[in-house]
Structure formats: structure tokens, C-alpha cells
Design a protein around this motif. Structure first.
Motif: not given
Ligand code: PLP
Length: 389
Positions: A59, A61, A80, A146, A189, A192, A227-230, A265-268, A369
Motif C-alpha cells: 500500500a 500511501k 496498491d 470492496r 480491510h 489498520s 487488504g492491510g492491517g498487519f 496489501e500491507p502498508g504499516r 503514515y
């Protein structure tokens, strides 16, 4: 090693990582995020090991620094992207179009047309009007719908703004097909910073019910986008990335045994622990002589990178050269002239009583972020700097 100056001020805290060693050894004119790209690679490998057949679409962003994107491209990650700008960024770093999804459910028609023209074929949607735009500007594209989920257990929930409920999902899958789009799958998702894998269970049950309903209605869904959330470590225990991802995948395989393609879609969870911010104490004060709380003002705040302190949801860890001294509760605030620029007040944080203006302060695990949430010149403060090591 605490180097003590003539004013009795220790200048160095105890670093526990390469990033912190770098911060300890350097002076910074402005708040600066220091990122170790090798740490992003380690995290990519750890998450991939646990995610197994699920393909990672980072992700963007969470941290769009070109050095991170470049490394992830080299590792074979997908992306993503939420906007034309993010798509341009990842393609510019060498990502191939088939590894890039346009995952924002809120897209301008002109950006859809542009993305379609450069070869992007996978898009998210959660509304009829969005499918109208896609059908017109990206004819024949693959679309995932979604799903809205209840996720009371995430530290930073995303539940209300995106996604749609089960009946609407069914309508949209049919609507997409009727418009010549490919109803390709579902996404969701979990929220997060979902700290434990078991917290996915309820969400996965909700999505599985919709998935099976769609299959029963004759839709040949190919893609489950989880999605993410990891999570990242912010002081409360979390599972190691590989074990966490493996547990999540076990929960998924039990509910979606034959899904052809899974995307994560891991971001954090990919970048937060790869960075720390070097900041400085600007002022320590009390509002009255008998005030129980000190106010600690930093040179970074809600508007210069630490936006996720909103609602005190994400609680960062602070390291100072005076750790080990007696501590007391502080209200922590940023330097700007906006009264909303207070980061922690409802649950004050403990900082050394000896803390003083000019002390260096390290904010741990800030790689996600932060830079992108930094305003451009509010009150004349420059945006958060980033240095890659
Ligand atoms: C922000 C976002 C992510 C990343 O979420 P994290 O909790 O940071 O892993 C993944 N997918 C979508 C669609 C997002 O908007």
C-alpha cells in the motif's frame, strides 16, 4: 554512553537499531524520518514467508519514498496505488502494470482513463457510479468490489468510509458484468494496526458469507484481496510478522479453500518499523505552579507528520537521552499555532522529569503514515524530512 555537556545535558540516548545509531550520531535542523531500506526488505521477506501464495501489493500511501518503492520492485512486490500520482511513482521505479492495482474506490474519471491507457487492468469499486466511470473509461477492466466490515478490534479502524454491504455487493457484481466489466473478486480491510491474527476471524467470517453468496449466485470470483492491517510495534505486544501472516492465511484457507488468487496489501506492517523520527523538545512548561502535568512541546506535531495521534489512536514510543531518570505524566503537543495540535492529553505519556528544551527525542517505528501526512509550510514549518540509510 551519555556524553554530558557543560550544562549537565546528556546528548545521546541508547540506540537499539541502525536507524537509532544514525540519529544518535547526527544533528538535524528539522524533524527527520530516518529509514533503513534493508529493514523494509527484511520485513517484505518475513511477511512473504508467512503469506505463502498470497501476492503482496504494498500500500504505497504508507510511505511512498522512492528508495522503498525501488527496493520493493526489485523484490518482486506488487503495488496498491490510490491515485494517478502513486501509479506514476511505482511505474517510474520500474513496476510493471500487471503488478499495480488502482485500489481507491473513489477515483476521478480522468485518472481512470489515464490508468487504463497506461495498461492498468485491476480496479476497486464500491458504488454504481464508480462502475459507470470504470465501464466508460476502462472498458473490460477487472473489478473487485470492496466489502464493508465491522472491525471493532483494530487500533485504527477504517470501517465507515469504504466498502458496501452484502446486498449491494451482489448488485454491483451484476451491474459490473452488465456493463462489460469483469467482476473479478472481493476486497476488504480488517482495520489498520490489527494487533493479533485472531482478530481477523470475525471479519473473515463476514467476507466469506458474501463470497459464498456470490458464488451461489453464479459469479466466478477469482480474487480475494485481504487488504492491510498487519501491525507494527508501538509498545504493545504483537506477533512476529511471519507467524502473524501464517496465522491469517490459515484462517483464510479454512474459509476460502479454493480461491484462485489472494492478494495482500500491507502498508504499516511493511514500513513502520524501518524508520524512526529524530525530533527535539522545544519547551517544557506548567500552566500553573500546582499543575500536575507538564506540557511538553516538540518540534513535530499533528500537522508535521504525527497525524495518527488523532484520537490518540496510535501511541508512539519516545526515547530521550534522559531515560532512566524519574518520570512524570506529560501532555505532548506540537509546535504549531493550532490548538488542535495536541497529540496526547486524555492519556498523558510518561517522560523524564529532567527533560528540557533542546533535548533530542527519538520517536520509534514511524516509517508509516508520517512523511505524507506532513503539511507544507503551516506556520512556516518545513515538511518532515526523510533520510534513507
Ligand atoms: C491504507 C490501505 C492499506 C494498508 O493498510 P495498513 O493497515 O497500513 O496495512 C491497504 N489497502 C487499502 C485499500 C488501503 O487503503
Amino acid at each position: 554512553m551519555n556524553a554530558v555537556t557543560g550544562f549537565g545535558r546528556p546528548e545521546v540516548f541508547t540506540p537499539v537499531s541502525r536507524v537509532e545509531s544514525y540519529i544518535a550520531a547526527h544533528d538535524f535542523a528539522h524533524p527527520t524520518l530516518v529509514i533503513e531500506v534493508d529493514a523494509v526488505e527484511r520485513q517484505y521477506r518475513a511477511l512473504s514467508a508467512g503469506l505463502g501464495r498470497a501476492h503482496i501489493h504494498y500500500a504505497v500511501k504508507a510511505n511512498p519514498h522512492t528508495a522503498i518503492i525501488e527496493r520493493l520492485v526489485a523484490l518482486g512486490s506488487g503495488f496498491d496505488a490510490a491515485s494517478r500520482g502513486e501509479i506514476e511513482l511505482v511505474l517510474g521505479q520500474g513496476a510493471s502494470v500487471e503488478h499495480v492495482s488502482f485500489g481507491n474506490t473513489i477515483k476521478k474519471a480522468s485518472d481512470i482513463r489515464w490508468a487504463h491507457n497506461v495498461g492498468i487492468t485491476l480496479f476497486a469499486a464500491d458504488a454504481e457510479e464508480e462502475l459507470d466511470k470504470l465501464a466508460e473509461n476502462a472498458p473490460g477492466a477487472r473489478v473487485y468490489i470492496r466489502v464493508i466490515v465491522d472491525n471493532p478490534e483494530a487500533d485504527w479502524p477504517l470501517s465507515r468510509k469504504f466498502g458496501c454491504a452484502s446486498d449491494k455487493v451482489m448488485q454491483l457484481l451484476g451491474f459490473a458484468a452488465a456493463k462489460g466489466l469483469v467482476p473479478h473478486g472481493l476486497s476488504f480491510h480488517v482495520g489498520s494496526q490489527t494487533r493479533e491474527a485472531r482478530m481477523w476471524t470475525n471479519t473473515l467470517d463476514q467476507v466469506a458469507a458474501i463470497w459464498h453468496r456470490a458464488q451461489a449466485a453464479g459469479f466466478d470470483l477469482q480474487l480475494l484481496n485481504i487488504g492491510g492491517g498487519f501491525p507494527a510495534f508501538y509498545g504493545e505486544a504483537i506477533e512476529a510478522p511471519t507467524a502473524y501472516a501464517r496465522s491469517v492465511m490459515a484462517l483464510i484457507e479454512a474459509r476460502f479453500p479454493n480461491v484462485p488468487q489472494i492478494m495482500a496489501e500491507p502498508g504499516r506492517g511493511m514500513v513502520a518499523e524501518a524508520g524512526a523520527i529524530a525530533a527535539e523538545v522545544v519547551l517544557v512548561s506548567r500552566k500553573s505552579d500546582d499543575d500536575l502535568h507538564r506540557w511538553v512541546y516538540l518540534d513535530i506535531g499533528r500537522f508535521s507528520g504525527l497525524a495518527e495521534t488523532e484520537g490518540e489512536a496510535i501511541r508512539y514510543q519516545f526515547v530521550t537521552p534522559r531515560d532512566g531518570d524519574d518520570t512524570g505524566p506529560c501532555v505532548l503537543a506540537g509546535p504549531s499555532c493550532d490548538s488542535a495540535d495536541v497529540m496526547y492529553e486524555k492519556r498523558p505519556i510518561q517522560l523524564p522529569l529532567s527533560l528540557k528544551a533542546g533535548d533530542k527525542i527519538v520517536i520509534r517505528n514511524c516509517g508509516a503514515y508520517t512523511t505524507t501526512y506532513s503539511s507544507v509550510g503551516f506556520n512556516g514549518f518545513p515538511p518532515l524530512d526523510a533520510v534513507v540509510i
